[in-house]
Design a protein around this motif. Structure first.
Motif, PDB file in Angstrom:
ATOM      1  N   GLU A  14      -6.875 -66.963   8.620  1.00  0.00           N
ATOM      2  CA  GLU A  14      -7.428 -66.397   7.397  1.00  0.00           C
ATOM      3  C   GLU A  14      -6.531 -65.240   6.938  1.00  0.00           C
ATOM      4  OE1 GLU A  14     -10.279 -66.963   5.429  1.00  0.00           O
ATOM      5  OE2 GLU A  14     -10.374 -68.896   6.436  1.00  0.00           O
ATOM      6  N   PRO A  15      -6.512 -64.954   5.636  1.00  0.00           N
ATOM      7  CA  PRO A  15      -5.625 -63.903   5.109  1.00  0.00           C
ATOM      8  C   PRO A  15      -6.166 -62.511   5.409  1.00  0.00           C
ATOM      9  CG  PRO A  15      -6.949 -64.801   3.346  1.00  0.00           C
ATOM     10  CD  PRO A  15      -7.259 -65.638   4.551  1.00  0.00           C
ATOM     11  N   LEU A  16      -6.017 -62.077   6.621  1.00  0.00           N
ATOM     12  CA  LEU A  16      -6.570 -60.793   7.046  1.00  0.00           C
ATOM     13  C   LEU A  16      -5.497 -59.873   7.600  1.00  0.00           C
ATOM     14  CD1 LEU A  16      -9.747 -62.202   8.859  1.00  0.00           C
ATOM     15  CD2 LEU A  16      -9.615 -61.233   6.558  1.00  0.00           C
ATOM     16  N   GLY A  17      -4.277 -60.002   7.089  1.00  0.00           N
ATOM     17  CA  GLY A  17      -3.202 -59.126   7.537  1.00  0.00           C
ATOM     18  C   GLY A  17      -2.164 -59.870   8.341  1.00  0.00           C
ATOM     19  N   HIS A  18      -2.350 -59.954   9.655  1.00  0.00           N
ATOM     20  CA  HIS A  18      -1.395 -60.625  10.543  1.00  0.00           C
ATOM     21  C   HIS A  18       0.022 -60.053  10.405  1.00  0.00           C
ATOM     22  CE1 HIS A  18      -4.553 -63.512  11.388  1.00  0.00           C
ATOM     23  NE2 HIS A  18      -4.653 -63.789  10.106  1.00  0.00           N
ATOM     24  N   GLY A  19       0.130 -58.788   9.992  1.00  0.00           N
ATOM     25  CA  GLY A  19       1.443 -58.175   9.855  1.00  0.00           C
ATOM     26  C   GLY A  19       2.248 -58.687   8.685  1.00  0.00           C
ATOM     27  N   MET A  20       1.592 -59.390   7.732  1.00  0.00           N
ATOM     28  CA  MET A  20       2.307 -59.978   6.598  1.00  0.00           C
ATOM     29  C   MET A  20       2.431 -59.012   5.427  1.00  0.00           C
ATOM     30  SD  MET A  20       2.874 -62.956   7.862  1.00  0.00           S
ATOM     31  CE  MET A  20       3.343 -64.032   6.524  1.00  0.00           C
ATOM     32  N   VAL A  21       1.715 -57.890   5.470  1.00  0.00           N
ATOM     33  CA  VAL A  21       1.665 -56.972   4.335  1.00  0.00           C
ATOM     34  C   VAL A  21       1.997 -55.564   4.788  1.00  0.00           C
ATOM     35  CG1 VAL A  21       0.242 -56.098   2.449  1.00  0.00           C
ATOM     36  CG2 VAL A  21      -0.175 -58.404   3.335  1.00  0.00           C
ATOM     37  N   GLU A  22       2.862 -54.898   4.021  1.00  0.00           N
ATOM     38  CA  GLU A  22       3.103 -53.461   4.186  1.00  0.00           C
ATOM     39  C   GLU A  22       2.625 -52.792   2.906  1.00  0.00           C
ATOM     40  OE1 GLU A  22       4.111 -51.698   6.693  1.00  0.00           O
ATOM     41  OE2 GLU A  22       4.724 -53.294   8.062  1.00  0.00           O
ATOM     42  N   GLU A  23       1.607 -51.914   3.020  1.00  0.00           N
ATOM     43  CA  GLU A  23       0.991 -51.297   1.849  1.00  0.00           C
ATOM     44  C   GLU A  23       1.348 -49.822   1.781  1.00  0.00           C
ATOM     45  OE1 GLU A  23      -3.170 -51.825   2.308  1.00  0.00           O
ATOM     46  OE2 GLU A  23      -2.999 -53.918   2.897  1.00  0.00           O
ATOM     47  N   PHE A  24       1.879 -49.427   0.617  1.00  0.00           N
ATOM     48  CA  PHE A  24       2.094 -48.007   0.351  1.00  0.00           C
ATOM     49  C   PHE A  24       1.230 -47.573  -0.824  1.00  0.00           C
ATOM     50  CE2 PHE A  24       6.418 -49.853   1.348  1.00  0.00           C
ATOM     51  CZ  PHE A  24       6.315 -49.672   2.706  1.00  0.00           C
ATOM     52  N   GLY A  25       0.914 -48.515  -1.700  1.00  0.00           N
ATOM     53  CA  GLY A  25       0.121 -48.216  -2.876  1.00  0.00           C
ATOM     54  C   GLY A  25      -0.630 -49.442  -3.352  1.00  0.00           C
ATOM     55  N   ILE A  26      -1.959 -49.322  -3.434  1.00  0.00           N
ATOM     56  CA  ILE A  26      -2.817 -50.396  -3.927  1.00  0.00           C
ATOM     57  C   ILE A  26      -3.579 -49.860  -5.134  1.00  0.00           C
ATOM     58  CG2 ILE A  26      -4.818 -51.862  -3.426  1.00  0.00           C
ATOM     59  CD1 ILE A  26      -2.457 -52.760  -1.880  1.00  0.00           C
ATOM     60  N   CYS A  27      -3.725 -50.674  -6.166  1.00  0.00           N
ATOM     61  CA  CYS A  27      -4.541 -50.316  -7.314  1.00  0.00           C
ATOM     62  C   CYS A  27      -5.446 -51.506  -7.620  1.00  0.00           C
ATOM     63  CB  CYS A  27      -3.681 -49.926  -8.512  1.00  0.00           C
ATOM     64  SG  CYS A  27      -2.421 -51.138  -8.958  1.00  0.00           S
ATOM     65  N   ASP A  28      -6.255 -51.400  -8.655  1.00  0.00           N
ATOM     66  CA  ASP A  28      -7.211 -52.464  -8.932  1.00  0.00           C
ATOM     67  C   ASP A  28      -6.552 -53.758  -9.401  1.00  0.00           C
ATOM     68  OD1 ASP A  28      -9.392 -50.976  -8.212  1.00  0.00           O
ATOM     69  OD2 ASP A  28     -10.002 -50.472 -10.259  1.00  0.00           O
ATOM     70  N   THR A  29      -5.483 -53.637 -10.208  1.00  0.00           N
ATOM     71  CA  THR A  29      -4.976 -54.804 -10.929  1.00  0.00           C
ATOM     72  C   THR A  29      -3.516 -55.079 -10.619  1.00  0.00           C
ATOM     73  OG1 THR A  29      -6.549 -54.398 -12.710  1.00  0.00           O
ATOM     74  CG2 THR A  29      -4.690 -55.843 -13.214  1.00  0.00           C
ATOM     75  N   MET A  30      -3.226 -56.343 -10.392  1.00  0.00           N
ATOM     76  CA  MET A  30      -1.865 -56.823 -10.145  1.00  0.00           C
ATOM     77  C   MET A  30      -1.433 -57.747 -11.283  1.00  0.00           C
ATOM     78  SD  MET A  30       0.914 -57.633  -8.247  1.00  0.00           S
ATOM     79  CE  MET A  30       0.593 -57.080  -6.562  1.00  0.00           C
ATOM     80  N   ILE A  31      -0.266 -57.474 -11.874  1.00  0.00           N
ATOM     81  CA  ILE A  31       0.374 -58.420 -12.790  1.00  0.00           C
ATOM     82  C   ILE A  31       1.335 -59.251 -11.950  1.00  0.00           C
ATOM     83  CG2 ILE A  31       1.934 -58.693 -14.762  1.00  0.00           C
ATOM     84  CD1 ILE A  31       0.736 -56.185 -15.967  1.00  0.00           C
ATOM     85  N   PHE A  32       1.052 -60.521 -11.859  1.00  0.00           N
ATOM     86  CA  PHE A  32       1.769 -61.462 -10.990  1.00  0.00           C
ATOM     87  C   PHE A  32       2.626 -62.326 -11.916  1.00  0.00           C
ATOM     88  CE2 PHE A  32       1.290 -65.014  -7.679  1.00  0.00           C
ATOM     89  CZ  PHE A  32       1.906 -64.318  -6.647  1.00  0.00           C
ATOM     90  N   SER A  33       3.911 -62.010 -12.006  1.00  0.00           N
ATOM     91  CA  SER A  33       4.784 -62.605 -13.014  1.00  0.00           C
ATOM     92  C   SER A  33       5.751 -63.606 -12.402  1.00  0.00           C
ATOM     93  CB  SER A  33       5.588 -61.510 -13.725  1.00  0.00           C
ATOM     94  OG  SER A  33       6.608 -62.074 -14.532  1.00  0.00           O
TER      95      SER A  33
END
Length: 252
Positions: A14-33
């Motif tokens: 399940e998508p629960l991390g597994h070391g796949m993400v490094e987060e420095f800044g999260i906000c409400d909205t992502m523009i996925f281009s």
């Protein structure tokens, strides 16, 4: 058939991390281009900062944080193709992003639709594999009606012209044969893309808020059995499509 095996149960991974993400800044909205030129231009805007990145065998997939009119929004390059795009959306949602504005080009099957037009995909023919793991098998899937209305209201308020259209989502852009194009037209599709039906299915399965639009590019000419890139007709600067995405963000 294998694609009839949808199961509404948790998966082994399940998508629960597994070391796949490094987060420095999260906000409400992502523009996925899906347009890399947009992301290149955005990251050069003064004040834009690295927000984090996803990791895969291909390397790092960064996103950037932009402040616009008092709103923070993340901007990230979307990988082409339904499996990877949906995989990234899985990880981004699990990281804390709440809204996804997804944009990219589409081909047209209906020549009457000019280049650089804004398309809201109201439904999609499911000619890819990913969606069948998120919702039961069917020929097509509809966009969430309320999310579609939210996009329309935002674009209307900004004075941005747009149309609704059914899309044909296919994994194999080199296998768009003339007879397949005719059949997809007969089924009501006016444009063609590679991810929309899978993203719709994922959004429904995960109760995710996804606001997806296209801008029209090439023409798949089944009459002459040729591909028209329409380079001479595609005159809009890519950042004009980013402004469309920002209009949707402001309308959320």
């Amino acid at each position: 058939m294998l694609l009839d095996e949808f199961e509404n149960v948790p998966a082994v991974i399940e998508p629960l991390g597994h070391g796949m993400v490094e987060e420095f800044g999260i906000c409400d909205t992502m523009i996925f281009s899906f347009n890399g030129g947009i992301v290149d231009r955005v990251r050069q805007i003064p004040g834009v900062r690295l927000g984090g990145y996803l990791k895969s065998l291909n390397g790092l997939h960064p996103w950037y944080i932009l402040e616009n009119d008092g709103l923070e929004v993340a901007v990230m390059l979307a990988t082409i193709g339904a499996p990877m795009a949906v995989g990234h959306l899985e990880e981004l949602k699990s990281s804390g992003f709440k809204n996804f504005v997804v944009l990219g080009s589409c081909g047209v099957l209906d020549k009457s639709i000019a280049a650089d037009k804004i398309i809201l995909p109201s439904s999609a023919l499911r000619d890819e594999g990913t969606s069948y793991h998120y919702t039961p098998a069917s020929d097509e899937i509809s966009y969430d009606h309320e999310l579609l209305l939210t996009m329309e209201r935002a674009l209307d308020a900004a004075g941005i012209e747009h149309i609704r259209a059914k899309t044909w989502t296919t994994d194999a852009f080199y296998r768009e044969t003339p007879d397949k194009v005719k059949r997809r037209l007969a089924a009501g599709a006016r444009v063609v893309d590679m991810e929309a039906s899978a993203i719709m299915a994922w959004a429904q399965f995960r109760s995710a808020k996804v606001y997806q639009f296209f801008y029209t590019a090439d023409y798949v000419d089944h009459h002459k059995n040729e591909w028209d890139a329409r380079h001479g007709e595609r005159t809009a600067d890519c950042m004009s499509f980013f402004e469309v995405a920002l209009a949707i963000v402001k309308g959320l």
